[in-house]
Design a protein around this motif. Sequence first.
Motif, PDB file in Angstrom:
ATOM      1  N   GLU A 138       7.601  13.746  -5.105  1.00 38.65           N
ATOM      2  CA  GLU A 138       7.502  12.297  -4.985  1.00 38.65           C
ATOM      3  C   GLU A 138       8.846  11.657  -5.331  1.00 38.65           C
ATOM      4  N   ARG A 139       9.094  10.540  -4.673  1.00 37.35           N
ATOM      5  CA  ARG A 139      10.389   9.872  -4.855  1.00 37.35           C
ATOM      6  C   ARG A 139      10.677   9.568  -6.326  1.00 37.35           C
ATOM      7  N   ASP A 140       9.628   9.196  -7.053  1.00 38.48           N
ATOM      8  CA  ASP A 140       9.795   8.820  -8.452  1.00 38.48           C
ATOM      9  C   ASP A 140       9.846  10.006  -9.412  1.00 38.48           C
ATOM     10  N   ASP A 150      11.161   4.076 -17.408  1.00 35.23           N
ATOM     11  CA  ASP A 150      11.598   4.964 -18.501  1.00 35.23           C
ATOM     12  C   ASP A 150      12.790   4.398 -19.240  1.00 35.23           C
ATOM     13  N   LYS A 207       0.208   4.237 -14.432  1.00 41.01           N
ATOM     14  CA  LYS A 207       0.337   3.756 -13.051  1.00 41.01           C
ATOM     15  C   LYS A 207      -0.275   2.363 -12.946  1.00 41.01           C
ATOM     16  N   ALA A 216       4.678  14.370  -2.160  1.00 44.72           N
ATOM     17  CA  ALA A 216       4.391  13.381  -1.114  1.00 44.72           C
ATOM     18  C   ALA A 216       4.966  13.887   0.207  1.00 44.72           C
ATOM     19  N   PHE A 268       0.831  -1.201   0.000  1.00 41.49           N
ATOM     20  CA  PHE A 268       0.000   0.000   0.000  1.00 41.49           C
ATOM     21  C   PHE A 268       0.871   1.260   0.000  1.00 41.49           C
ATOM     22  N   LEU A 269       1.921   1.252   0.822  1.00 43.10           N
ATOM     23  CA  LEU A 269       2.785   2.432   0.882  1.00 43.10           C
ATOM     24  C   LEU A 269       3.505   2.640  -0.446  1.00 43.10           C
ATOM     25  N   GLN A 317      10.233  12.972 -11.898  1.00 42.28           N
ATOM     26  CA  GLN A 317      11.279  13.306 -12.858  1.00 42.28           C
ATOM     27  C   GLN A 317      11.481  14.816 -12.777  1.00 42.28           C
ATOM     28  N   LYS A 370      -4.121   9.729   8.655  1.00 40.83           N
ATOM     29  CA  LYS A 370      -3.414   8.642   9.347  1.00 40.83           C
ATOM     30  C   LYS A 370      -3.614   8.718  10.852  1.00 40.83           C
ATOM     31  N   LEU A 421       5.477   2.029   9.030  1.00 45.13           N
ATOM     32  CA  LEU A 421       4.486   3.063   8.721  1.00 45.13           C
ATOM     33  C   LEU A 421       3.115   2.439   8.526  1.00 45.13           C
ATOM     34  N   ARG A 422       2.092   3.160   8.949  1.00 40.24           N
ATOM     35  CA  ARG A 422       0.737   2.676   8.677  1.00 40.24           C
ATOM     36  C   ARG A 422       0.298   3.179   7.304  1.00 40.24           C
ATOM     37  N   TYR A 423      -0.643   2.432   6.704  1.00 34.91           N
ATOM     38  CA  TYR A 423      -1.152   2.867   5.396  1.00 34.91           C
ATOM     39  C   TYR A 423      -2.375   3.752   5.587  1.00 34.91           C
ATOM     40  N   ALA A 424      -2.634   4.600   4.616  1.00 31.95           N
ATOM     41  CA  ALA A 424      -3.796   5.488   4.693  1.00 31.95           C
ATOM     42  C   ALA A 424      -5.054   4.679   4.420  1.00 31.95           C
ATOM     43  N   GLY A 479       7.106  -1.498  -6.235  1.00 29.83           N
ATOM     44  CA  GLY A 479       7.847  -0.574  -5.394  1.00 29.83           C
ATOM     45  C   GLY A 479       9.142  -0.075  -6.010  1.00 29.83           C
ATOM     46  N   MET A 480       9.204  -0.106  -7.348  1.00 27.96           N
ATOM     47  CA  MET A 480      10.436   0.351  -8.000  1.00 27.96           C
ATOM     48  C   MET A 480      10.287   1.793  -8.476  1.00 27.96           C
ATOM     49  N   SER A 481      11.414   2.395  -8.815  1.00 32.08           N
ATOM     50  CA  SER A 481      11.387   3.776  -9.266  1.00 32.08           C
ATOM     51  C   SER A 481      10.874   3.847 -10.703  1.00 32.08           C
ATOM     52  N   ALA A 482      10.023   4.842 -10.953  1.00 32.81           N
ATOM     53  CA  ALA A 482       9.457   5.004 -12.301  1.00 32.81           C
ATOM     54  C   ALA A 482      10.560   5.216 -13.334  1.00 32.81           C
ATOM     55  N   GLU A 535       1.000   4.252  -2.537  1.00 37.39           N
ATOM     56  CA  GLU A 535       0.660   5.609  -2.091  1.00 37.39           C
ATOM     57  C   GLU A 535       1.717   6.595  -2.587  1.00 37.39           C
ATOM     58  N   ARG A 536       2.968   6.142  -2.554  1.00 30.70           N
ATOM     59  CA  ARG A 536       4.063   7.060  -2.857  1.00 30.70           C
ATOM     60  C   ARG A 536       4.566   6.923  -4.283  1.00 30.70           C
ATOM     61  N   GLY A 537       4.384   5.753  -4.884  1.00 32.94           N
ATOM     62  CA  GLY A 537       4.952   5.532  -6.209  1.00 32.94           C
ATOM     63  C   GLY A 537       3.890   5.120  -7.200  1.00 32.94           C
ATOM     64  N   SER A 538       4.324   4.532  -8.289  1.00 30.96           N
ATOM     65  CA  SER A 538       3.391   4.277  -9.377  1.00 30.96           C
ATOM     66  C   SER A 538       3.156   2.801  -9.624  1.00 30.96           C
ATOM     67  N   ASN A 539       3.932   1.935  -8.980  1.00 31.59           N
ATOM     68  CA  ASN A 539       3.802   0.520  -9.328  1.00 31.59           C
ATOM     69  C   ASN A 539       3.834  -0.366  -8.092  1.00 31.59           C
TER      70      ASN A 539
END
Lengths: 640, 256
Positions: free
Chosen positions: B12-14, A375, A431, B34, A357-358, B16, B77, B185-188, A368-371, A361-365
Amino acid sequence: MIFFSSTLAEPQYFSTIEKVLFVALILTSFVLFWQRFGPILNKILKSKKDVDFHLFPAGRRVWDFFWEVLCQAKVIRERPLPGIAHAFVFWGFCAFAIVTLNHVAVGLGSGFLNPASLIGRFYFYFAAAFAVACAAGIIGLFVRRFLVRPRWLGKDLSYGSGMVALLILVLMVTYLAAFFVADADPVTRVLWWVHTLALLIFLPLIPHTKHLHLVLSPATVFLSRGGFSQIPPLAGDEDFGLVAGTDLTQLVSLQAYSCVECGRCTEHCPANNTGKILNPKEIILGVRNYLNDLGPASQEPLLGKYNSQQAVFQCTTCGACEFQCPVGIEHLPILIGLRRGAVNTGAWEDNHGAKLFLALERGSNALGMSAMERDKFIQKQQFPIFDGTQEYCLWLGCMGGYDPKGREIIADFARVMNYLGTSYGVMRKEKCTGDPVRRLGNDLLFQQLAEANLELLAQNKVKKIVSICPHCVRTIQEDWKEFGTPPEIEHHSEFLARYADKLPKQKAAGTEPAEKIVYHDPCYLGRYRNVYEEPRAVASLAGDVIEAPRSHERSFCCGAGGGLVFLGEETGERVSHVRAQELAATGATTVGTACPFCNTMFRDALASSGEAAPRLMDIAQLTARGLPQDGSKLNGSMTA
Amino acid sequence: MKIVVAIKQVPERDAQVHIDASGRWIEESDLQYAMNESDAYALEEALQLKEKHSGEVVVVSVGPERVGSTIREALAKGADRGIHIECDDLNKRDVLGVARLLAAALKPESPDLILTGLQSDDLGYGQTGVIVGELLGLPHASLILHVEKTEAGLTVKRELEEGWFQTIELPTPAVLTIQSGGNKLRYATLMGIKRAKTKEVRLVTAVELNVESTPVVSLENITLPQKQKSTQMLPGTAKEAAAALVEKLKFEVRVI
């Protein structure tokens, strides 16, 4: 003396005492029936309304009723012998409806079907034929239940079922025996009374036993949602799925009370067959027990005493249970509904689940890898970017975009599209479709992912999508509908099958023995989408397709679905190993797949079974293998 | 126990990242945002302390309107209310400027504990929390993995170099900067998001907080990291090449 009479014998008169007794018994029987049935009906009606329920269009409902109830098609097809025995009993009951009404009318002195008349004679013979079949059927079912005792009927013997079988037999025997006596014979009166008593004992037994399905399941089949694993939308701000009794809808309650405990769901459940605690039948009975004890107004959690959270999260959502169920129970909306209740309120705590889930929430896949990795892959493969001019959007999906084997499949499928000269493009910001979180019951994430993707597709004016992943196909086509209008989508097996006559056939005649390919039906392509023949047609271009013992709609899951591929170690045996062994045991040289998740599950499972394991290839890879090595296209031109 | 968690919204971490036309900042229009990772762990620590000892968790964040979504996420959360310090010129304030805004907003709250992430994933100064502590005259500790409430105050576990940990005690109120990875971490959840709708988010501006907004930092230019990939062939026999490789791994790359 026994002789065959050409007419059915009936007592010609009844004394007043007999009539009073008869009426009193009928009333008692009905009161006893209603004392039990009334509260059940009340619990169903007092359950929450199904917001998404529409009676119309009713064509599908009428057809299901005709085919599954009247013709008993599902009962027979999935278990032929007991199915036919059951059908005889059912049809016998239908034929007996008029006989029974007449029987009661005779007791009240106003029989309407004269055994001596032409119509009466015909109908009683007609019913007699059914009575013979019904008696034979019920004896067969009795033998199966009490002597053969298949595992899925449960450990405990159901004495109620034995009693009902006996009563049905008595009904049939007393009816048939009346052809062998004369009206005036005192035996006729005894037969009539025994028949009457059997009927009046049978009636109140119906709501007290699983024979409640006699009354409810025709309605359950008619009223079912119809779509396979159709997950209802949440209604309002306080609906989080199936949390407590107040969340049980009328359809769920009706289905819970309709269960006939035949255990077909359990017989086919991959989790139950590999030592997990999940037993789909017990899940349904758990809901029924909850309703019996607490009712639909209770705030007591549904997961806990009556059903276990652990069991609910062992489901791969393969849908074998729902597919098999002969009484119209839709297991997946219930199982996923219970998960929604646990996840949407945060009650489910699982390290792997939270990680997934996390990641989304934070990424696209889902991996859990970087988008950025995606690319790089797109650049390396030189996939064209979708710009609205191409015919297809090639959906990479998490597996196609990030998983090494999934990437090989996508790359090979792209080669086939290049060969055919089909124009396509990929999207940079695609996504995850939300499939794993949808099946795990995380509505918040699912909605976010579906909406983000729908917006992206609309912006890019995508009209048609093709995907190598049955999970993406299903989720985009059916589950996204709750939030918008998804573009047309098809699975690559459907695409490839359409071009089968244009693709190279790889069997050189008269040379070495052809490759033997055992094709594994993915749950989300077969049971979910009803696509069985297309991938076989594609695989047959590369070799001889052979079948596993469990195939088509009875295919056994690979273990990945329902988000389970992300949940870590299983208890008991691994589903993937059981299936991989079954596939390898066919003697095939190649296992053909059509789903990147099945592929990844079997990759590990086959690797652990040693060097003799068959090869593992997606149908896209099997197809691409036959393409000309020089990169020439179908129309003769060379690729750039 | 009243805990305030300072959180930051970061790309966001990803994401560009592209440099904008001025060459002094990144192109923001196309970015997804994020919650800063270590701030998410600070929030988790706060929520767990609240679950154990009861009390209130307040989140505070500095930034433009978009920051509201990250505050809502924290409320979803389990945080009880939020303070949004509206500020469109975040990139013109240095770390002291941001810490002044936070300190000014936090002072009237008089919390028992202030938590924030160890550093931000975008600018990575790693100073904000510590300076807030100094501005408020509170004891502070950084790189915290675990917080325990005691009779006298707090016992905290700090991460040191090379797998060493330090356990220290400090009185409350205090400021702690939290290291990522100490908790799960908990999920939303949908329920969390729905409940968060009714929770209070107070908007304040730099002017209202009476904090100077004269830019003290000016960025001249920013550049993306240059990627370099070079291959070096080690000549000689296998033995010589292996020896040269070991040499390089030991002293140049320092991985063995």
